[in-house]
Design an enzyme around this catalytic site. Structure first.
Site, PDB file in Angstrom:
ATOM      1  CE1 TYR A   1      -5.644   6.493  -0.708  1.00  0.00           C
ATOM      2  CE2 TYR A   1      -5.526   7.104   1.599  1.00  0.00           C
ATOM      3  CZ  TYR A   1      -5.608   6.136   0.627  1.00  0.00           C
ATOM      4  OH  TYR A   1      -5.638   4.814   0.973  1.00  0.00           O
TER       5      TYR A   1
ATOM      6  CG  HIS B   1      -4.035  -4.079   0.102  1.00  0.00           C
ATOM      7  ND1 HIS B   1      -3.426  -3.519  -0.998  1.00  0.00           N
ATOM      8  CD2 HIS B   1      -4.054  -3.087   1.048  1.00  0.00           C
ATOM      9  CE1 HIS B   1      -3.119  -2.252  -0.735  1.00  0.00           C
ATOM     10  NE2 HIS B   1      -3.486  -1.978   0.502  1.00  0.00           N
TER      11      HIS B   1
ATOM     12  CG  ASP C   1      -2.123   0.945   1.055  1.00  0.00           C
ATOM     13  OD1 ASP C   1      -3.148   0.596   0.459  1.00  0.00           O
ATOM     14  OD2 ASP C   1      -1.984   2.091   1.508  1.00  0.00           O
TER      15      ASP C   1
END
Lengths: 379, 384
Positions: free
Chosen positions: A301, A357, A177
Site C-alpha cells: 500500500y 472480492h 485485488d
C-alpha cells in the site's frame, strides 16, 4: 534464471510457539450488542481462535501445498516463491494467477487442478493451462522485501521475467485485488508475450458525464468504502511498519485484522463461514503468520501510494491486449461495462451471479468456467 | 444531580499481569525493516528493539506506581461509567481547582511532572497565589476509567461527566486545561458550564475556517502551518482512519502484543514531539513506558481507540455549538502539528491570552513542563 525447488516445511517449534500464543491470547472486551459495528466481533473471534488452537491441522495444508511443484527464484533483488502446475496437455496455455492483500496463493488451491488438468475434473482438454501462482514480493514464502519500491508496476515487470524464465513466450494473466493491478501492469510491461488479461476487480472511473443508476451504485460503493472500510488502507499506505509489529507478534491480532476483510468483501450475508470454512481462512492466515510477513505485505500500500505520487507507477496508459472482466456482485470495486470499455479493450464481460472480492477462493465453481471461457478467445 | 459516591483509589497492578508482560516481551517476534528507511514507514526497528529490551530488563513499573500513588486518587461512577482521577489538593487555601485533561495516546502520566509545581508552587520556587487543586481524570475508556461498556462516550458527553466529577469533589468554580482530546473535552465543559469555568487553557486547538468575507488574509506563517497540517492528514493520520472506523479490529492486536502496542503509541511521541525520539531523546524510555504500560496493564487500547469512532458518529453534536465565551488562553508549541490561524480561533473562542512557545510539541506538559507550568500560571492569574 536460477530456480530452486521449494517445499513448505515449518519447524514444529514454530507451531508450538503459535499454539502457546493462541492459548494465552489477551482479548479486549466489547461493547454489548456491538456485533461487527466496531470491527471484528469478539465472540466470533474467540471461537475462531479456539478452533485454530485445538482443531486446525496445518500439516494437512502443508501437504496440500507440497503436492504442487513449488520453486523460488530471485528477480530484481527480491525472492519470489511460486507454485508451478504444468498441464499434462501439450497445447496448454500458460497463465499467471496473482493474489492480493490479505490473500495468498492459498486462494487458488481449489482452481489449480481444474485449470491445469481439466480432463481429470470433468472439463475439456482444450481448456488446459500451465498454471503459475506466485506469492507477491513481501508476501508469505516470497519473504519480506528488503528494499523500497515493490509496487504493482515493479511486480508486473518481475512477472514478465518469471514467465520468460519458465520458457513461456506467449501467456495470459489473471488477478484480483493487487493481483488485478499487477496483471494489467504485466500486460503493459510485456506486450509481446502477454496475450491477454482477465481481472475480477476494476475501479469505477467515471468516463462519461452522465451516470446510469448502476454506475451511481458503483460510485456509492466506493464512497462507502472510503468512509467506513478503508482505515486499514490508510494505515498500511502511510505507516505499514507501525501496524506490522502488532500483527507479526499476535496471531489473534492478525486474525482479527484479516478475517474482517473476508467477511466484509465476500458474498456471505454477514456470516463469513457461508463463504469460507474456518480451515480456509486459517490456511491463509498461516501463510502470513508462519513467514512473519504481515508487515511486509502491508508495504504494498505504501509503495503503491509512493509509486503513484512519484510517477514510477503508470495506471493510465492503454493496454494493447484485450481485457476480460468478471464482475462479482459483492466486489466493492466494480465498474460498468461502458466505463470498462472506455478504459480497456474489453473482449469478455461477465456478470457473475454470486461471489465477491476473493472470487477464486469463494466461488471456484464460477471462477473456473469463466476463466476458461475468456481464455478460449486468447488461445 | 444525584450525589456521586467517590471512593479513594490506589493503583495496584497484580504481579501476574507484570509477569505475563515480561513473558510476552521475551517472546517478541520482530518484523524486518527496509534498509535505510528509519522512521519513514512507521516506528523504527532499532529504536523499538531497544525500548522493548529496556521495558523487559530495566523498566520499574512499581516505582511509577508508587509515584502515582503518592497523589490522592479517586474512583466514581458517572452516567454508568467508571471514572478514575488524580485529585491533588493544594496546601494553599485559596488554590483554584484545575481540571487537567489528557488525550490519545496519552494518559494522566503526562501530568506527573507538573502536578507538584501546580499544587504547591511555594516548594517549587513559585508563589502561593498561583496554587491549584489539580483534578486529572482518565478519559472514559482510558486506563483506570476503562473500558467503556456502551455506545456514546464522545467528547461532549465526557465533558458533562467531568463537570459532575468536579461537583462531586466540591468544586463549583474551576479552571480547565487540555490538549488533544482534552482540548475538545475542556472546550465542551466551558461551553456547557460557562458559569462554573473561570478560564480555559488549551495547548491544542482545532477550528474550521470561519464563514463570511471578513476573515483576515492569512500570513505566510499561517499558510505554512495549514499546509503542514494538510500534509500530515495525508501521511500521518492513518491511525485516526482505522480507530474511527474499526477500533475493535485493531484492538485485538494491541491488546495481545506489547510490542505492537508500544509501536502504535511510540510512533506518535516521535512524530509529535519537538525533535525525534532517537536523536533528541525528547522523552526518556521511562516516561514513554509509564504511559505505554498504563495502556497495557489496564487493557484499554481498544476502548481508548473508540473515542475516534464516537467522534465520527456524533460529529457536530460533540463540539461546542456557539463561540466559547469563557476567557481562553492558547499556547502554541512549535512542534504541535495542528496550528490554527489566530483569527480563526478568535472566531470560536474568547481568546485573552496567546503565547508562542519556544520549545515543545503535542505532549507539552510531559515534554516541556518548565514552559507549560509558568504559562498555565500566567494565564490563570488573569481569571482567578
Amino acid at each position: 534464471m536460477k530456480l530452486e525447488q521449494f517445499k513448505v516445511d515449518v519447524p514444529q517449534a514454530a507451531l508450538d510457539d503459535l499454539h502457546e500464543r493462541l492459548a494465552r491470547a489477551r482479548f479486549p472486551e466489547q461493547i454489548p450488542d456491538a456485533a461487527w459495528d466496531y470491527g471484528t466481533e469478539l465472540e466470533y473471534l474467540r471461537d475462531f481462535v479456539a478452533y485454530w488452537r485445538d482443531e486446525y491441522d496445518w500439516r494437512a495444508t502443508e501437504q496440500r501445498l507440497n503436492n504442487f511443484e513449488q520453486l523460488t527464484t530471485e528477480i530484481d533483488g527480491a525472492n519470489v516463491h511460486f507454485i508451478h502446475a504444468r498441464s499434462p496437455e501439450p497445447d496448454a496455455l500458460p497463465i499467471v494467477l496473482t493474489h492480493g492483500w490479505p490473500g495468498s496463493v492459498v486462494e487458488f488451491l481449489d482452481c489449480i487442478g481444474p485449470l491445469s488438468d481439466p480432463v481429470a475434473h470433468g472439463g475439456d482438454a482444450a481448456d488446459a493451462f500451465h498454471v503459475v501462482v506466485p506469492s507477491l514480493p513481501g508476501y508469505a514464502f516470497s519473504g519480506p522485501t528488503r528494499e523500497r519500491g515493490w509496487h504493482p508496476g515493479r511486480v508486473g515487470k518481475a512477472w514478465a521475467e518469471l514467465m520468460a524464465g519458465l520458457g513461456y513466450s506467449r501467456y495470459v494473466a489473471q488477478g484480483g485485488d493487487w493481483g488485478s493491478f499487477v496483471t494489467t501492469q504485466l500486460a503493459l510491461a510485456d506486450p509481446d508475450h502477454c496475450a491477454g488479461v482477465h481481472v475480477n476487480m476494476l475501479a469505477p472511473i467515471p468516463m462519461t458525464e452522465d451516470h446510469t443508476p448502476e454506475e451511481d451504485d458503483c460510485l456509492a460503493g466506493m464512497a462507502s468504502y472510503n468512509e467506513h472500510d478503508s482505515g486499514y488502507f490508510k494505515e498500511q499506505s502511510t505507516k505499514p511498519q507501525t501496524i506490522g509489529y502488532a500483527l507479526d507478534d499476535s496471531p489473534v491480532g492478525l486474525a482479527a485484522w484479516i478475517v474482517e476483510k473476508f467477511r466484509t468483501w465476500s458474498d456471505c450475508e454477514g456470516d463469513v463461514e457461508r463463504s469460507f470454512t474456518k480451515d480456509q481462512l486459517i490456511d491463509n492466515l498461516m501463510l502470513y503468520w508462519l513467514t512473519t510477513t504481515a508487515h511486509s505485505a502491508a508495504r504494498m500500500y505504501y509503495e503503491f501510494d509512493k509509486g503513484l505520487k512519484g510517477g514510477s507507477l503508470d495506471l493510465f496508459s492503454k493496454l494493447t491486449q484485450p481485457v476480460g472482466y468478471a464482475r462479482y456482485p459483492k466486489e466493492i470495486m466494480r465498474t460498468s461495462r461502458r466505463w470498462a470499455e472506455a478504459q480497456h479493450q474489453i473482449s469478455h464481460f461477465a456478470d457473475m451471479p454470486r461471489g465477491g472480492h476473493f472470487a477464486a477462493f469463494e466461488v471456484p465453481d464460477l471462477f473456473i468456467p469463466d476463466v476458461r471461457e475468456w481464455a478460449r478467445t486468447r488461445r | 444531580m444525584a450525589n456521586l459516591e467517590v471512593v479513594p483509589f490506589r493503583i495496584e497492578v497484580r504481579d501476574a499481569i507484570l509477569n505475563d508482560l515480561h513473558e510476552r516481551l521475551d517472546r517478541t517476534r520482530f518484523p524486518n525493516q527496509i534498509e535505510g528507511i528509519e522512521w519513514g514507514q512507521g516506528a523504527e526497528l532499532q529504536f523499538l528493539s531497544e525500548l522493548v529490551g529496556y521495558w523487559r530488563a530495566k523498566y520499574d513499573w512499581r516505582a511509577t506506581e508508587a509515584r502515582l500513588n503518592a497523589f490522592d486518587q479517586v474512583l466514581t461512577e458517572i452516567d454508568g461509567q467508571r471514572i478514575h482521577a488524580i485529585h491533588a489538593r493544594s496546601p494553599e487555601p485559596d488554590a483554584l481547582p484545575l481540571l487537567l485533561v489528557h488525550g490519545w495516546p496519552g494518559s494522566v502520566m503526562e501530568f506527573l511532572d507538573v502536578i507538584g509545581p501546580l499544587t504547591d508552587p511555594v516548594v517549587h520556587g513559585g508563589e502561593a497565589r498561583d496554587a491549584f487543586h489539580v483534578i486529572a481524570p482518565s478519559l472514559p475508556g482510558f486506563a483506570w476509567s476503562g473500558p467503556t461498556h456502551e455506545l456514546g462516550w464522545h467528547p461532549r458527553r465526557i465533558a458533562g461527566a467531568f463537570h459532575q466529577l468536579m461537583g462531586a469533589l466540591g468544586y463549583e468554580r474551576y479552571g480547565a486545561q487540555g490538549g488533544d482530546w482534552g482540548s475538545v473535552i475542556t472546550s465542551n465543559v466551558a461551553d456547557l458550564h460557562a458559569d462554573a469555568v473561570v478560564g480555559l487553557h488549551l495547548n491544542f486547538v482545532v477550528v474550521s475556517r470561519p464563514k463570511g468575507d471578513d476573515v483576515p488574509p492569512l500570513t505566510a506563517e499561517e499558510e505554512a502551518g495549514l499546509a503542514a497540517l494538510s500534509e500530515w492528514r495525508a501521511s500521518g493520520a492513518g491511525y485516526q482512519e482505522i480507530q474511527g472506523t474499526k477500533p475493535q479490529t485493531l484492538g485485538y492486536a494491541l491488546e495481545d502484543s506489547p510490542v505492537g502496542l508500544c509501536a502504535w503509541i511510540v510512533e506518535k511521541f516521535d512524530a509529535w514531539g519537538d525533535g525525534s525520539l532517537a536523536i533528541n531523546k525528547t522523552f526518556t524510555f521511562d516516561r514513554l513506558l509509564d504511559n505505554i504500560t498504563t495502556y497495557w496493564v489496564t487493557g484499554t487500547a481498544t476502548s481508548s481507540a473508540r473515542i475516534y469512532w464516537e467522534m465520527r458518529q456524533a460529529r457536530r453534536d460533540a463540539i461546542p455549538q456557539a463561540r466559547v465565551e469563557v476567557p481562553t488562553g492558547v499556547a502554541n508549541y512549535p512542534a504541535e502539528v495542528t496550528k490554527m490561524p489566530r483569527a480563526w480561533v478568535e472566531h470560536r473562542y474568547n481568546v485573552t491570552h496567546w503565547v508562542d512557545q519556544a520549545r515543545g510539541g503535542h505532549f507539552a506538559a510531559m515534554e516541556v513542563p518548565d514552559l507549560f507550568v509558568p504559562d498555565v500560571r500566567t494565564f490563570f492569574r488573569t481569571v482567578r
